[in-house]
Scaffold this motif. Structure first.
Motif, PDB file in Angstrom:
ATOM      1  N   LYS A  46      35.679  63.555  35.815  1.00 18.85           N
ATOM      2  CA  LYS A  46      34.446  63.011  35.257  1.00 18.85           C
ATOM      3  C   LYS A  46      34.487  63.020  33.732  1.00 18.85           C
ATOM      4  CE  LYS A  46      31.268  64.218  39.019  1.00 18.85           C
ATOM      5  NZ  LYS A  46      29.987  64.899  39.357  1.00 18.85           N
ATOM      6  N   ILE A  47      33.884  61.999  33.132  1.00 21.08           N
ATOM      7  CA  ILE A  47      33.768  61.966  31.679  1.00 21.08           C
ATOM      8  C   ILE A  47      32.815  63.080  31.243  1.00 21.08           C
ATOM      9  CG2 ILE A  47      32.988  60.604  29.691  1.00 21.08           C
ATOM     10  CD1 ILE A  47      35.600  59.645  30.946  1.00 21.08           C
ATOM     11  N   TYR A  48      33.254  63.860  30.266  1.00 24.13           N
ATOM     12  CA  TYR A  48      32.465  64.986  29.771  1.00 24.13           C
ATOM     13  C   TYR A  48      31.865  64.598  28.418  1.00 24.13           C
ATOM     14  CZ  TYR A  48      31.459  69.819  28.244  1.00 24.13           C
ATOM     15  OH  TYR A  48      30.856  70.972  27.799  1.00 24.13           O
ATOM     16  N   VAL A  49      30.539  64.499  28.373  1.00 21.99           N
ATOM     17  CA  VAL A  49      29.826  64.071  27.172  1.00 21.99           C
ATOM     18  C   VAL A  49      29.146  65.267  26.513  1.00 21.99           C
ATOM     19  CG1 VAL A  49      28.036  62.557  26.236  1.00 21.99           C
ATOM     20  CG2 VAL A  49      29.405  61.810  28.209  1.00 21.99           C
ATOM     21  N   GLY A  50      29.423  65.470  25.235  1.00 22.57           N
ATOM     22  CA  GLY A  50      28.729  66.487  24.459  1.00 22.57           C
ATOM     23  C   GLY A  50      27.581  65.848  23.691  1.00 22.57           C
ATOM     24  N   LYS A  63      12.254  64.428  25.494  1.00 20.56           N
ATOM     25  CA  LYS A  63      12.356  63.211  26.308  1.00 20.56           C
ATOM     26  C   LYS A  63      13.758  62.608  26.208  1.00 20.56           C
ATOM     27  CE  LYS A  63       7.434  62.057  26.026  1.00 20.56           C
ATOM     28  NZ  LYS A  63       7.150  62.225  27.466  1.00 20.56           N
ATOM     29  N   ASP A  64      14.296  62.548  24.975  1.00 24.75           N
ATOM     30  CA  ASP A  64      15.660  62.029  24.794  1.00 24.75           C
ATOM     31  C   ASP A  64      16.646  62.845  25.620  1.00 24.75           C
ATOM     32  OD1 ASP A  64      15.891  60.031  22.166  1.00 24.75           O
ATOM     33  OD2 ASP A  64      14.188  61.380  22.053  1.00 24.75           O
ATOM     34  N   LYS A  65      16.526  64.158  25.517  1.00 26.57           N
ATOM     35  CA  LYS A  65      17.442  65.057  26.233  1.00 26.57           C
ATOM     36  C   LYS A  65      17.402  64.802  27.738  1.00 26.57           C
ATOM     37  CE  LYS A  65      18.275  70.017  27.018  1.00 26.57           C
ATOM     38  NZ  LYS A  65      18.174  70.007  28.486  1.00 26.57           N
ATOM     39  N   ALA A  66      16.200  64.821  28.305  1.00 26.18           N
ATOM     40  CA  ALA A  66      16.066  64.661  29.754  1.00 26.18           C
ATOM     41  C   ALA A  66      16.572  63.295  30.227  1.00 26.18           C
ATOM     42  CB  ALA A  66      14.604  64.849  30.156  1.00 26.18           C
ATOM     43  N   LEU A  67      16.194  62.244  29.512  1.00 27.56           N
ATOM     44  CA  LEU A  67      16.581  60.888  29.910  1.00 27.56           C
ATOM     45  C   LEU A  67      18.082  60.658  29.746  1.00 27.56           C
ATOM     46  CD1 LEU A  67      13.573  58.999  28.315  1.00 27.56           C
ATOM     47  CD2 LEU A  67      14.088  59.095  30.762  1.00 27.56           C
ATOM     48  N   PHE A  68      18.637  61.117  28.632  1.00 24.67           N
ATOM     49  CA  PHE A  68      20.069  60.927  28.384  1.00 24.67           C
ATOM     50  C   PHE A  68      20.888  61.660  29.444  1.00 24.67           C
ATOM     51  CE2 PHE A  68      24.100  62.131  26.358  1.00 24.67           C
ATOM     52  CZ  PHE A  68      24.556  60.895  25.930  1.00 24.67           C
ATOM     53  N   GLU A  69      20.531  62.915  29.707  1.00 26.52           N
ATOM     54  CA  GLU A  69      21.267  63.694  30.704  1.00 26.52           C
ATOM     55  C   GLU A  69      21.171  63.040  32.087  1.00 26.52           C
ATOM     56  OE1 GLU A  69      20.747  68.176  28.759  1.00 26.52           O
ATOM     57  OE2 GLU A  69      19.359  67.480  30.314  1.00 26.52           O
ATOM     58  N   GLU A  70      19.997  62.563  32.433  1.00 22.42           N
ATOM     59  CA  GLU A  70      19.785  61.903  33.731  1.00 22.42           C
ATOM     60  C   GLU A  70      20.688  60.684  33.878  1.00 22.42           C
ATOM     61  OE1 GLU A  70      16.241  59.288  35.807  1.00 22.42           O
ATOM     62  OE2 GLU A  70      15.664  60.951  34.501  1.00 22.42           O
ATOM     63  N   HIS A  71      20.785  59.884  32.809  1.00 24.20           N
ATOM     64  CA  HIS A  71      21.618  58.669  32.879  1.00 24.20           C
ATOM     65  C   HIS A  71      23.106  58.998  32.934  1.00 24.20           C
ATOM     66  CE1 HIS A  71      18.662  55.481  32.683  1.00 24.20           C
ATOM     67  NE2 HIS A  71      18.025  56.121  31.722  1.00 24.20           N
ATOM     68  N   THR A  81      24.163  69.613  26.576  1.00 30.25           N
ATOM     69  CA  THR A  81      23.332  69.373  25.400  1.00 30.25           C
ATOM     70  C   THR A  81      23.138  70.675  24.646  1.00 30.25           C
ATOM     71  OG1 THR A  81      22.139  67.614  26.552  1.00 30.25           O
ATOM     72  CG2 THR A  81      21.116  68.511  24.569  1.00 30.25           C
ATOM     73  N   LEU A  82      23.340  70.620  23.338  1.00 32.90           N
ATOM     74  CA  LEU A  82      23.117  71.777  22.464  1.00 32.90           C
ATOM     75  C   LEU A  82      22.215  71.345  21.313  1.00 32.90           C
ATOM     76  CD1 LEU A  82      26.773  73.165  22.269  1.00 32.90           C
ATOM     77  CD2 LEU A  82      24.910  74.032  23.704  1.00 32.90           C
ATOM     78  N   ALA A  83      21.247  72.188  20.958  1.00 30.59           N
ATOM     79  CA  ALA A  83      20.331  71.897  19.838  1.00 30.59           C
ATOM     80  C   ALA A  83      20.532  72.929  18.741  1.00 30.59           C
ATOM     81  CB  ALA A  83      18.885  71.901  20.314  1.00 30.59           C
ATOM     82  N   ALA A  84      20.548  72.461  17.488  1.00 28.33           N
ATOM     83  CA  ALA A  84      20.883  73.330  16.351  1.00 28.33           C
ATOM     84  C   ALA A  84      19.661  73.886  15.632  1.00 28.33           C
ATOM     85  CB  ALA A  84      21.763  72.562  15.361  1.00 28.33           C
ATOM     86  N   ASN A  85      18.458  73.475  16.052  1.00 29.96           N
ATOM     87  CA  ASN A  85      17.228  73.950  15.407  1.00 29.96           C
ATOM     88  C   ASN A  85      17.227  73.759  13.894  1.00 29.96           C
ATOM     89  OD1 ASN A  85      15.996  74.800  17.840  1.00 29.96           O
ATOM     90  ND2 ASN A  85      17.241  76.649  17.824  1.00 29.96           N
ATOM     91  N   GLY A  86      17.761  72.609  13.477  1.00 26.78           N
ATOM     92  CA  GLY A  86      17.700  72.256  12.064  1.00 26.78           C
ATOM     93  C   GLY A  86      18.684  72.971  11.175  1.00 26.78           C
ATOM     94  N   LEU A  87      19.736  73.580  11.743  1.00 23.87           N
ATOM     95  CA  LEU A  87      20.717  74.334  10.954  1.00 23.87           C
ATOM     96  C   LEU A  87      22.066  73.613  10.985  1.00 23.87           C
ATOM     97  CD1 LEU A  87      19.808  77.908  12.238  1.00 23.87           C
ATOM     98  CD2 LEU A  87      19.140  76.866  10.050  1.00 23.87           C
ATOM     99  N   ASP A  88      22.525  73.191   9.813  1.00 28.72           N
ATOM    100  CA  ASP A  88      23.767  72.417   9.731  1.00 28.72           C
ATOM    101  C   ASP A  88      24.975  73.206  10.218  1.00 28.72           C
ATOM    102  OD1 ASP A  88      22.717  69.999   8.596  1.00 28.72           O
ATOM    103  OD2 ASP A  88      22.465  71.068   6.716  1.00 28.72           O
ATOM    104  N   ASP A  89      25.083  74.466   9.795  1.00 27.77           N
ATOM    105  CA  ASP A  89      26.255  75.251  10.178  1.00 27.77           C
ATOM    106  C   ASP A  89      26.291  75.485  11.686  1.00 27.77           C
ATOM    107  OD1 ASP A  89      24.007  76.862   9.990  1.00 27.77           O
ATOM    108  OD2 ASP A  89      25.110  78.642   9.357  1.00 27.77           O
ATOM    109  N   VAL A  90      25.107  75.639  12.296  1.00 30.84           N
ATOM    110  CA  VAL A  90      25.039  75.811  13.747  1.00 30.84           C
ATOM    111  C   VAL A  90      25.471  74.531  14.450  1.00 30.84           C
ATOM    112  CG1 VAL A  90      23.475  76.166  15.707  1.00 30.84           C
ATOM    113  CG2 VAL A  90      23.263  77.595  13.662  1.00 30.84           C
TER     114      VAL A  90
END
Length: 353
Positions: A46-50, A63-71, A81-90
């Motif tokens: 399977k194609i692995y999308v980050g 909404k973006d997260k849920a819809l993108f993952e569903e598709h 899916t990973l979220a950085a909470n506004g931190l560039d280094d993260v």
């Protein structure tokens, strides 16, 4: 009394642990800087999308997260899916993690348009392509960009405000200057406002970006605008619903909330509620279901090495990036049902409860 022998033994145990920890950390760092190319999924075929998000603080990104993952899943792929909470280094570290896990493609909502160029370099070094999602990564050999016509977003905002008032003192409360979209929104708004400014019909008394898109900062900026305009502000172009909320909070302190037009964007539920209440004039709906679906299809195709059809090119300061630009839609009190509710983006119960 202290036992010297126990102190000496304890010292050497601590020293040994420190050396072992340092060695362990060094090996982890070494591992993180070199792609292992081992796909950590249940099915390597399977194609692995980050999917790298700037933040999940704002309502719309859930909404973006849920819809993108569903598709992605519906198309036969795997996604993390990973979220950085506004931190560039993260966000950069998260990109390294996905690269090490063998991601086939990275889809990135950058926090900082310039800093995120590092993610593209890291991915390309590992032979992985990068799609910039909704926000453009600047000054990098970016592979693809998918978003809306963000200059048009600003044009729609200014046009809808001008439908309410065409003269007087205006304030512009922008988004984060580190976000290329915020620059495009302002540029689009100025395309519409500038002729009125040149004729002296509009006086732009305040024009300021909002750090990190923070509503509290937008509220503070609006208070400064009111002070500068001696509380005589006739209209406000706010770059999104979050900044509009901050603006309206400031206006309410002097009894102007609902008495002057205020724009918005993202069709957040809070923004829609304010439109119904009459304190916010409009928002711009960027159909997230369409964006997420198109981006997911693009990601799977890119992961498979297939040809991508694009309808535009957007210069990011280094190259003309092959792009897919979708159409934004103005939402006012008159067309809420025919836009965000009809699309299923928000339910009638959520909107009118």
């Amino acid at each position: 009394m202290f036992n010297k022998s126990k102190i000496i033994i304890g010292f050497f145990i601590g020293l040994t642990l420190l050396v072992n920890t340092a060695c362990s950390n060094a090996s982890l760092i070494e591992k993180s800087t070199a792609s292992t190319n081992v796909k950590l999924t249940s099915d390597e075929k399977k194609i692995y999308v980050g999917f790298l998000l700037d933040t999940l603080k704002d309502e719309r990104w859930y909404k973006d997260k849920a819809l993108f993952e569903e598709h992605i899943v519906s198309l036969g792929g795997n996604v993390k899916t990973l979220a950085a909470n506004g931190l560039d280094d993260v966000q950069i570290k998260q990109a390294e993690l996905l690269i090490d896990e063998g991601a086939d493609v990275l889809v990135v909502v950058p926090h900082d348009a310039e800093v995120s160029a590092t993610i593209v370099k890291l991915a390309h070094k590992a032979g992985i392509k990068v799609i910039s999602y909704d926000r453009l990564i600047r000054n990098a050999e970016l592979d693809y960009y998918i978003s809306f016509d963000n200059e048009k977003v600003g044009e729609i905002q200014a046009t809808e405000v001008l439908n309410q008032v065409t003269k007087g003192s205006f304030a512009y409360i922008g988004g984060a200057e580190s976000d290329n979209n915020a620059i495009l929104f302002r540029q689009g708004a100025m395309n519409v406002l500038q002729p009125f400014i040149d004729k002296g019909e509009i006086n732009l008394v305040y024009d300021q970006y909002t750090k990190e898109w923070e509503p509290k900062i937008a509220e503070k900026n609006m208070l400064e605008a009111l002070k500068k305009g001696k509380n005589q502000i006739d209209a406000v172009i706010a770059a999104n619903d979050g900044t509009a909320g901050g603006v309206i909070q400031s206006l309410s302190t002097i009894g102007l909330a609902g008495k002057i037009p205020v724009s918005g964007q993202d069709a957040e539920l809070a923004g829609i509620h304010r439109i119904i209440e009459g304190t916010q004039t409009m928002t711009v709906y960027k159909p997230i279901p369409v964006l997420a679906a198109e981006a997911a299809e693009m990601a799977i195709k890119v992961g498979k090495g297939e040809q991508i059809d694009t309808n535009n090119k957007v210069n990011n300061g280094q190259i003309d990036v092959p792009s897919v630009l979708l159409e934004p839609v103005a939402v006012t009190k008159d067309n809420i049902v025919d836009t965000v509710i009809k699309d299923g983006y928000l339910t009638e119960e959520e909107v009118y409860k």
